[in-house]
Structures are given as structure tokens and as C-alpha cells.
Design an enzyme around this catalytic site. Structure first.
Site, short mmCIF file in Angstrom:
data_model
loop_
_atom_site.label_atom_id
_atom_site.label_comp_id
_atom_site.label_asym_id
_atom_site.label_seq_id
_atom_site.Cartn_x
_atom_site.Cartn_y
_atom_site.Cartn_z
CB THR A 199 -0.72 -0.41 1.87
OG1 THR A 199 0.33 -0.78 2.21
CG2 THR A 199 -2.37 -1.01 0.74
CE LYS A 236 5.70 7.19 -8.61
NZ LYS A 236 6.51 7.02 -8.58
CB THR A 237 0.99 5.22 -2.19
OG1 THR A 237 1.12 6.08 -1.36
CG2 THR A 237 2.48 4.93 -2.51
N GLY A 251 -7.93 2.61 1.38
CA GLY A 251 -7.48 1.66 0.25
C GLY A 251 -8.40 0.73 0.29
CD GLU A 252 -11.08 -2.12 3.17
OE1 GLU A 252 -11.19 -3.18 3.21
OE2 GLU A 252 -10.58 -0.85 3.67
#
Lengths: 329, 738
Positions: B469, B627-628, B698-699
Site C-alpha cells: 500500500t 502517488k500511493t 485503501g478500499e
């Protein structure tokens, strides 16, 4: 993985001699066989590596082309002659697997890849192809990918190759070596067999018989390969079609049709070819040809949709190919 | 909104561990090589579900070359029964393996063959002979066994299992427009690129494992509860993880088997699950049936919502997914009823998979909301704007920062939304669809430690994980910005239970929670540095810590500077920090938001579906690394494409066996299925979320992607498909004539 002997053949003759031994198998690119060995679906005692035999050329032979069995799928698909004269074959090859696999997979090996039936792959389930007499869990099980033509109650698996469908549509012949300098030539559409009561036997080659070349005849004027799949790359065909024909004064000539994803072998649609041959293209004719070919098709539940899908695909493919012709004219 | 500091946080810094990964130097669990050579274990799987091993012959396997041990229920060391001590939660409960002759499900280990090499172990595994007598009463399909459905004790990621607000029956009866439908979603496997892998080693009663795991502290308890040892005597090391997606939240079969075999052999043992193992010896998302009823009044205002869910729960492994949870916070309504039921089944572990609840809950709910908008004759974007709630419809709590309106409007703008438009291009039927995205924003407890060496190098340590991640990178950014130090002087060390305990990676809470702990450690370290500096030099008294800088081996602040070595006799100076959810997580409804817009093409001949465009606009608070964060959203959107069109764990219900156990047969989108994704993040700062102002990301990208595609398929074809994934045959014969 069961322990096995490995040897590298120096030439065809030595390969055939080695492969005649009990439980020996040829190793080409290994993209299918090695996977199957890891899961002990295939358990050969010996591997005879034929990937380095000098069958890596693609040569013109008069009107046709002769392809070495060790030519990789990538090399074959990218060959200028193949791309120009046999786009059906190039398209079919590029629609198969992934670039990494095509870089390894060979022309000979591609013909002989084994079914992707999930029950064949799972050694915990019954499969007459993997273990003769154990039964077929695909009948009555998950069978969305399975055969609608030429199946038996013993096996409803389909042959997974795109390339083989193209070869049948193009009227290819397969040359083999049988040792002592002898060999034979088989039409590509006679290479594979229907399952019947012996679904563990995929093809007509004898034990130790080695595919050395594939010969393509003069290319048809009109060619098409169309693959229907669940995702746009790295997916086996739900169904596919290879079509090749010439037109003489607006009428079909030398029509060849091969269907993929519908049978235990690339399915030569001979009944449809017969109906089309010599006739002028029309939507009604295409429907008649499709219906004739699928008259005896049957589904097993999850794959019932393949019958109307194949019908639609045959009609649409000929529609597209002949529409192009009209536009060109 | 509070102002946030502009600096390193938020910058699109490249992954700090990237060079290690692309040069093969990052040691993933299966790469670990200790001082001692280790043995390799290979799992022998049961072909039958729920039964008893009635015969077992390991002689031939034991005699095979290289074999050191054949571990079966007859020789496993002492374990606490599977499922016990589950007060600690499903990840921490006992995960005992092969403790008795009982087989729990198809694929359950009957034996572990341990040999010197993988090839030897694998071959000998085929020589283990056994018979299993099936009990004959195994349960696989939750829908076919609905009569056995129970209310779960708890729901994953949601407070209440069922909810009721208003009078649903009255509201439903009074609605002018209603839609009612039953949806089915398939089982799914995360099938991360890196299969589950563990190397275990014992030193007396101390267990050390190198494994791929998202939450170390739970896993530690899981080992302790399985082997009846003190959690303190378990050390877990997991510095690099090749994807988790929930499948590595808890420990799985290979981990316990490796530890058992290491105990018996007295040597380190490595067990890697191969790809086919992963589908039965790892966890999966259950298939679900969801029934939805939604009603609106004459003005297109939603008045009634019913959302119920039925799923399978793996026997003795309490986990219930909450598809109706996102529904609770989505739209204003007079009345709402949500409900979750489970059927205990004899199948491999059912567990969280990326965006548990939302991934399949918004998939169905946002599809039926589209139907309702259609029934009301209101544009789907306008319909959602019209039904934006003022406060949380279920709890009545005020929302923390909610930028749903902006997501909808900016998404429509970027996409060029002009209603659910459709057109035809030759044999392609083209349609546009959209959906809203919502995902709870959570904050968890975390601790972190920091150490500044006299040479000016800063080390940050915590047992947080980086599952691909970008944790290493964002924590580097946070530490560097907070300490006024260059990021290349910062080393973040993760994934070791010797480090301070955190919540790990899961639920999109990792970055905010552990980032806050790192920030707190930095504040504490700065305070300590300044107090020491003030002792060493009176010029440093009463200075503002915000201006502190660390350059090489010097501490500086405006005109002042001091060598770090002068602060504590040349010793390193350390500090600790912590984070915990504040009152705002209790008193407010906290979510991340988004809106997604899709253009699909459906082949009019075959029904083949191809995605042409996907635009996502997201509100995830402050972005910690552009970016991430973007990569997280992108990966989520790809997951959403898969959920709509491809991902499907196929179980043969005669046997309880998953049949498509490899990535040739279990389809996820490949590059060619994913068009260029248009991703836009709305700049924000949610001070109620955490001191960094970030929200979970993240989700979020999954939410809304799938239903936008399903709604676009309807626009293209006029067909509503109420099962996922959608296949060509669901459309083919219903397509408009050519």
C-alpha cells in the site's frame, strides 16, 4: 511431482526411439505438461525433450508454408508470411494465453495441450480423461465451459487450443516421425478425436509418434478468427470460430469452418460448409448453415447458452466477412 | 476546516522500498533464510468435507527420499481446540490444525509431508494413503439451507447486526415508486500475488515465524491461543507482503502447520501454500444473497429502504460480512430496515476481503438505487443529490466531513455525464452508468517508537505492515516532515512484534492510525530534544518546535544549532508515541466518499462486455502521498471491475469443493480489461478523523465501480442483471435485435 527421467533428443530418430519407452512423453515448451506434472495429473516416467530439435523454420513451399514443430507461438504469430497470408492463424495465436506463454509454447505442443476442464485438473474429483473408469463429475457439475457437440456421457471436455482451430480452418496437415526415417501426414482435422468411451485418448498419434512439421496449403482469400471470451486477454475461448473461403463470381468456394470451445476437438463444421459451398452469401443461408451444424448440439446446463451463442457467432462472422466483400466491391 | 501544513506529506514520493523490491532484495516470507537450513512442508488436502479419517497409511511417504516427517493428527503436538478462546476475535482464536481425526472441509489438511526439498515433499505427499468417511450432513450453500440461518453475534466493521429506523412497512406502502429485487453475488478469493507462506522455528517454548500477515498483534495471539503459550513468547516478522486484501488479516493453515512441524522436527520448517492451496487453505468471501426494496415519493425522495443479506459462515470461525452496512449511511429516508443472517457451513474460512460489506453491498444497493431513479424518471446523479442526508440516517449522528455532493458533481463534469446515455457503434452497444461510493472511516489504536542517532539518522519502528500500500513511504514522509529532517535520513522499520504494537493493515485504518502514532512520537521526540537542548544551551529555552530542523548531525532552529551528540553524551535519543480514536469517532458518522462513472460496450452478437472508461472522484480527506493514494484507488477500481464482471469462486455444491483454483480459471481483470482510469482526489482535511486529516482510502476505490458498470450495462442493453459477476449469457438473448 513424480520423479522422472529426462533426456534430450539429438534427432527425430533418437527422439522416437526414446519416447517409445513405457510412460515416456515428449517435452516441447512445457507450458502445459509441467503444470500437469506438478499436480500429478500427468505422471510420466520419462520426458524426451524435443524443444531443441532443428524444427524451427518457417519455409515457403510452392503455394503453401511448412512450419517446424518447435517454432514458438510468438514466432509463428509474428512471421511476416503468416501475418500477411494466414491472418486467421496469426490472430488465433495472438488471442491465446499470454506473451510469456506464447514465447515458450511450440507449434507441435499447442496441438497436444490438454483440456482445461476443472474436473480434469482436480485430482480429488472423478474424471475419465485423467483416470479412465472413474466417472465424469462435469456432467451434473460445473460445466459452463464444456462441449455441446460430439460429447459422450464419459466426457464433455473441450479442446482448449485457439491455434488448432485455425489450423483446421486453414486445411493444415501435420507431418510426423515414427522412427526409422518413416513418418506420415495427417490432416489437422483428423488429428484429434472425440471422447466416446476412451476420453483419456485425445488424439490419433501412436505412442512415440512425433509431430515434426505443419504444412499449410495455399491461403484462402477470405479469413477470420473470432474468439468469444470472458475477459479480453488470457482467457480460454468460451467459443471461437475460424472461417476461410474464396469467392468465385460472388459464390462461396472452398469454404472451411472450424469451431472452438464446443467439442473434444477443433470442430470441423462440415455440414455448414456443405450448405454454403457454391451458394451466394445471404443472412438466410448463414442461418441455415448454422442451424444445420448445431442440429445435434446439446447443453449440460451451465453451457446451454453456447448453442445460441455459436449460432449467433456463425451468422455474424459470415455477415461481417461478406459485408466487407460488398463494401470492397 | 483547519489549515494543514504544506510540506512533504502529500507529495508523490516514490516508494522508499521500491529499489529493494525491483532488485529482488526485499525478503518476503518465503525468501527468508535463517542460519540453519530449513525443511519444506507440503500439504495433503482432504477431498471430502466434514468427515472422519478412518484409515491412514504414511509408511510409503515416510520411506520416500528426503522425507523427515509426515505430520498427521496422530503425531501433532498439543493444541487448544480450533475456535476456542474466540473472545479475542476470529484472528486471535485457536487455529488448531489436524488436532483430531476430524476433517472440517474440502482441502483441509490431512497430512503435512516435511522433506529436505519441495520436490521431495511434494512427491511424498502423493504417497500418503487415507480414507475419509463423510458425515453426510455437511452444509455448503447458504441459500439452499436458509432454514438454518442465524443472526450472527457480531458483524464485521459495523456496530449493529440489524437496524430499524422509522416504520418500514408504512413507508413502503405509501411509496409512489418502488423497486424490489433479489441479488446474488458470487464467492470471491483475494488470491494475492504472494500466496500464504510461513517459516516457523522454535527455541524451547519461544516461537519465531517469518510470514506474510497484515496484523501482527492478532496473529501473535492466534499462535499463543493455538499452542497455549504466552503471546510474549511469539515473535512474528513480516517486513514485506505481496498483497493482502484481507486474506492475510489472520493466520492460515500453512502457518500453524509450519509451527507444528518445526516443533516435532526441532528444525525450522517452511510451508508455502501453492496457488491451488490458497483457494481452500486460505480465506474467501462468501457468496451472498441480498434482498433489496427501495421506495420513493412523487418528488423522487427516498422514503423506504430494506436491505437484507444471507451468507455462509465457516463453522467455528465467527465472521459475518455486512453488505447492508454502507446502505445505512447512504441516503436520507423515512424508514430503513437492514438485516444480516448467516448459515454455518462446512467450507474453508469465510473472512474479510477488500472492502468487506461495501464491495458487494454497494454493488447491489447502488444498482437498485439506479433502478429507483429510473422508475422516478430522475437523472441518477440528480437523484442522489436530492437524497443526500443531512445527518446519518441510521444513527442520527452528524456526519464528519462529507463531500459526496462534490464527488457527484465533479465526477459528472469530468466524465461528461449526460444521463444514462446509450448509443450504438456497429455491433457495439454503448452505455453510461454511475454510482456513489461510501466506506466507513475508522481509527484504531497504535503505538510507535523513534530513535535519533547522534549522526542524524532517524529510525522509526512499529509493528505496522506494508502490504504493498505504501506504508513505508507515507510513514517516512510523516516522520520527516514532523521532525524537520530529510526523508533519506529516515528509516522506517515495520513488521516485527519486537516493535511497538499497532492495528496493522486492514479496514483502510492503517495509514491514519499508525501515521498518527508516528506523528505523536515525533512530537514527543521534539519536546525531548528541545528540553535537552535548553539544558545544554539557554538560547534554546522557550523556542517554537515547529521550526526545528535536523541536518546531518546537527539540531538547528532559526539561528541556533547544536550537535545531536551534545544532547545525551553521544547516545541516541528515543521517544514513543501513540494514537487512539477520539470522541469524534464515537459521536460522528465518519466515512470516505466517492462517485464513479462508467462507459461500457456490449457486443450485440455475443453479449461480451468491455469497459471503455471509468472515472472516479474521491473524498478521502487529506492525501498522504498522491502517488500511493492514487495507486490504492486504482487498484480498488480494478477490484470493482472484477467484482462486476469476473471474480467468481465456483463451488461444486455436491462436494463443497472450489473448482476454479488457479488464476487461469479464477478471472480477475487483466491489463487489457482496464481502460485508462480517470482518478481525481478532492483535496480535504478531516480534523475529526485524526490529526493528519486523512481518511481511509485503501478500499474506497472498489465502492461504486462495480455498480457504475452494471448501471452502464443497463443503459447499453436495457437489461438489469441481478447477479454478479455479470456474464455474456446473462445478456445475450435479451439484447436488442441487430
Amino acid at each position: 511431482m513424480k520423479p522422472f527421467n529426462y533426456s534430450r533428443a539429438a534427432d527425430d530418430k533418437a527422439a522416437v526411439t526414446s519416447a517409445r519407452g513405457q510412460g515416456a512423453r515428449y517435452l516441447g515448451g512445457g507450458t502445459n505438461l509441467i503444470d500437469l506434472m506438478k499436480h500429478e495429473i500427468e505422471q510420466p516416467d520419462a520426458l524426451v525433450d524435443v524443444s531443441r530439435l532443428p524444427h524451427e523454420a518457417i519455409e515457403e513451399t510452392g503455394d503453401g508454408v511448412r512450419i517446424g514443430a518447435a517454432v514458438t507461438n510468438s514466432a509463428l504469430a509474428g512471421d511476416p508470411i503468416i501475418r500477411e497470408r494466414y491472418p486467421l492463424l496469426s490472430t488465433a495465436l495472438l488471442s491465446g494465453a499470454t506473451m510469456q506463454l506464447r514465447n515458450r509454447a511450440t507449434t507441435g505442443g499447442n496441438f497436444l495441450q490438454r483440456t482445461r476442464c476443472q474436473y480434469f485438473y482436480d485430482t480429488q474429483r472423478a474424471c475419465n480423461k485423467r483416470e479412465p473408469g472413474s466417472g465424469c463429475d462435469a456432467v451434473g457439475g460445473l460445466n459452463r465451459f464444456h462441449a455441446i457437440l460430439g460429447a459422450s456421457e464419459q466426457c464433455i471436455a473441450v479442446h482448449p487450443s485457439d491455434m488448432a482451430v485455425a489450423m483446421v480452418a486453414l486445411g493444415a496437415h501435420v507431418e510426423t516421425a515414427l522412427g526409422e526415417g518413416s513418418g506420415r501426414t495427417l490432416p489437422a482435422d483428423a488429428l484429434h478425436r472425440l471422447p466416446g468411451d476412451t476420453p483419456h485418448i485425445d488424439h490419433q498419434l501412436r505412442h512415440g509418434e512425433l509431430i515434426t512439421h505443419v504444412v499449410l496449403p495455399k491461403a484462402a482469400e477470405h479469413q477470420l478468427y473470432r474468439k468469444v471470451r470472458d475477459r479480453s486477454s488470457y482467457a480460454f475461448a468460451v467459443v471461437s470460430i475460424g472461417v476461410a473461403f474464396d469467392l468465385l463470381e460472388g459464390n462461396f468456394m472452398n469454404v472451411r469452418i472450424a469451431l472452438g470451445g464446443v467439442a473434444h476437438k477443433p470442430w470441423r463444421a462440415a455440414r455448414a460448409e456443405e450448405i454454403l459451398e457454391g451458394k451466394a452469401p445471404s443472412p438466410e443461408l448463414f442461418a441455415k448453415a448454422a442451424d444445420a451444424e448445431l442440429a445435434e448440439a446439446r447443453g449440460y446446463g451451465h453451457n446451454d447458452f453456447k448453442i445460441p451463442l455459436m449460432r449467433r457467432l456463425i451468422i455474424a462472422s459470415f455477415g461481417e466477412m461478406t459485408a466487407k466483400q460488398e463494401n470492397a466491391a | 476546516m483547519s489549515e494543514h501544513p504544506k510540506g512533504l506529506i502529500g507529495q508523490p514520493l516514490d516508494r522508499v522500498e521500491g529499489p529493494l523490491k525491483v532488485t529482488g532484495q526485499a525478503t518476503y516470507a518465503a525468501d527468508w533464510r535463517g542460519d540453519e537450513p530449513h525443511l519444506i512442508g507440503f500439504i495433503v488436502e482432504s477431498p471430502a468435507a466434514k468427515g472422519t479419517i478412518t484409515a491412514l497409511d504414511t509408511k510409503e511417504a515416510e520411506a520416500a527420499p528426503g522425507v523427515e516427517l509426515v505430520l498427521t493428527h496422530l503425531n501433532t503436538p498439543k493444541q487448544i481446540p480450533f475456535g476456542e478462546r474466540n473472545d479475542d476475535g476470529n484472528f486471535a482464536q485457536s487455529h488448531a490444525m489436524m488436532r483430531t481425526d476430524h476433517v472440517r472441509y474440502v482441502g483441509y489438511p490431512v497430512a503435512l509431508v516435511v522433506a529436505r526439498t519441495l520436490e521431495e515433499a511434494r512427491h511424498a505427499a502423493s504417497l500418503v494413503r487415507f480414507e475419509i468417511k463423510a458425515d453426510g450432513d455437511a452444509i455448503f450453500d447458504p441459500v439452499a439451507n436458509e432454514k438454518l440461518a442465524e443472526k450472527p453475534d457480531a458483524l464485521d466493521g459495523a456496530e449493529e447486526v440489524d437496524t430499524d429506523t422509522g416504520d418500514f412497512d408504512a413507508a413502503w406502502a405509501g411509496a409512489s415508486h418502488t423497486v424490489e429485487a433479489e441479488f446474488h453475488t458470487s464467492g470471491q478469493h483475494a488470491a494475492a500475488m504472494e500466496p500464504h507462506a510461513t517459516v516457523a522455528e522454535w527455541d524451547g517454548d519461544r516461537l519465531t515465524v517469518h510470514m506474510a500477515i497484515q496484523i501482527l498483534s492478532d496473529a501473535r495471539k492466534g499462535f499463543a491461543n493455538t499452542f497455549d503459550i504466552d503471546p510474549e513468547s511469539v515473535r512474528i516478522v513480516s517486513p514485506y507482503i505481496g498483497g493482502g486484501f484481507g486474506s492475510k488479516l489472520g493466520i492460515h493453515n500453512e502457518a500453524i502447520l509450519a509451527a507444528l512441524a518445526a516443533k516435532v522436527t526441532g528444525q525450522p520448517v517452511r510451508v508455502n501454500q501453492h496457488r491451488r492451496n490458497v483457494f481452500s487453505n486460505g480465506p474467501h468471501r462468501s457468496r451472498h444473497r441480498q434482498r433489496l426494496k427501495v421506495g420513493a415519493d412523487d418528488h423522487g425522495n427516498i422514503v423506504a429502504i430494506h436491505h437484507d443479506s444471507l451468507a455462509a459462515m465457516s463453522r467455528d470461525y465467527p465472521f459475518a460480512e455486512a453488505p447492508a452496512s454502507p446502505t445505512r449511511g447512504s441516503y436520507a429516508t423515512k424508514a430503513m430496515h437492514t438485516q444480516h443472517r448467516v448459515v454455518e457451513a462446512d467450507i474453508p474460512k469465510v473472512d474479510a476481503m477488500r472492502a468487506p460489506g461495501e464491495a458487494i453491498g454497494t454493488l447491489t444497493f447502488e444498482a437498485i438505487i439506479d433502478e429507483l431513479a429510473h422508475e422516478c424518471g430522475v437523472d441518477p446523479v440528480e437523484f442522489r443529490l436530492r437524497n443526500e442526508p443531512e445527518k446519518d440516517p441510521n444513527s442520527g449522528k452528524p456526519f464528519s466531513d462529507r463531500k459526496m455532493r462534490r464527488c457527484l458533481l465533479e465526477g459528472a463534469e469530468r466524465f461528461g455525464w449526460n444521463g444514462p446515455a446509450s448509443r450504438r457503434e456497429g455491433d457495439w452497444l454503448i452505455g453510461h452508468g454511475m454510482a456513489a461510493a461510501i466506506r466507513p472511516n475508522m481509527m484504531m489504536k497504535a503505538e510507535a517508537a523513534m530513535e535519533l542517532a547522534p549522526d542524524g539518522r532517524l529510525v522509526v519502528r512499529l509493528d505496522m505492515t506494508d502490504i504493498g500500500t505504501g506504508t513505508y513511504t507515507i510513514l517516512t514522509q510523516i516522520a520527516a516532515e514532523a521532525m524537520g529532517i530529510a526523508p533519506d535520513k529516515v528509516t522506517v522499520e515495520l513488521g516485527d512484534t519486537d516493535f511497538p504494537e499497532t492495528c496493522g493493515s486492514g479496514g483502510s485504518f492503517g495509514a491514519g492510525s499508525t501515521g498518527t502514532a508516528v506523528l505523536d512520537a515525533a512530537e514527543n521526540l521534539k519536546a525531548d530534544l528541545l528540553s535537552r537542548a535548553a539544558k545544554a544551551d539557554r538560547d534554546w529555552k522557550g523556542v517554537n518546535s515547529k521550526a526545528l530542523r535536523i541536518t546531518d548531525d546537527m539540531l538547528s532552529l532559526d539561528e541556533r544549532s547544536l550537535p545531536i551528540s551534545a544532547l545525551d553524551d553521544g547516545k541516541a535519543i528515543s521517544a514513543k508515541g501513540s494514537a487512539s480514536p477520539g470522541k469524534a469517532h464515537e459521536n460522528m458518522a465518519q466515512y470516505s466518499y466517492g462517485a464513479q462513472f462508467a462507459e461500457v460496450a456490449v457486443d450485440a452478437v455475443t453479449g461480451e462486455i468491455r469497459l471503455r472508461r471509468l472515472t472516479g472522484v474521491f473524498d478521502a480527506g487529506r492525501i498522504l502521498n498522491e502517488k500511493t493514494a492514487r495507486s490504492q484507488l486504482m487498484g480498488g477500481m480494478v477490484f470493482g471491475i472484477g467484482a462486476a464482471l469476473m471474480e467468481e469462486s465456483l463451488m461444486d455444491d455436491r462436494y463443497g469443493a472450489f473448482m476454479n483454483r488457479d488464476l487461469a480459471e479464477y478471472h480477475i481483470p487483466v491489463n487489457r480489461d482496464v481502460p485508462r482510469l480517470d482518478i481525481h482526489m478532492i483535496e480535504g482535511f478531516d480534523a475529526n478523523s485524526n490529526p493528519l486529516g486523512s481518511k481511509g482510502i485503501g478500499e474506497l476505490g472498489i465502492c461504486g465501480a462495480g455498480p457504475a458498470i452494471a448501471n452502464a450495462i443497463f443503459a447499453a442493453t436495457g437489461v438489469r442483471v441481478r447477479k454478479f459477476p455479470i456474464h455474456m449469457e446473462d445478456l445475450m438473448e435479451k439484447l436488442p435485435p441487430r
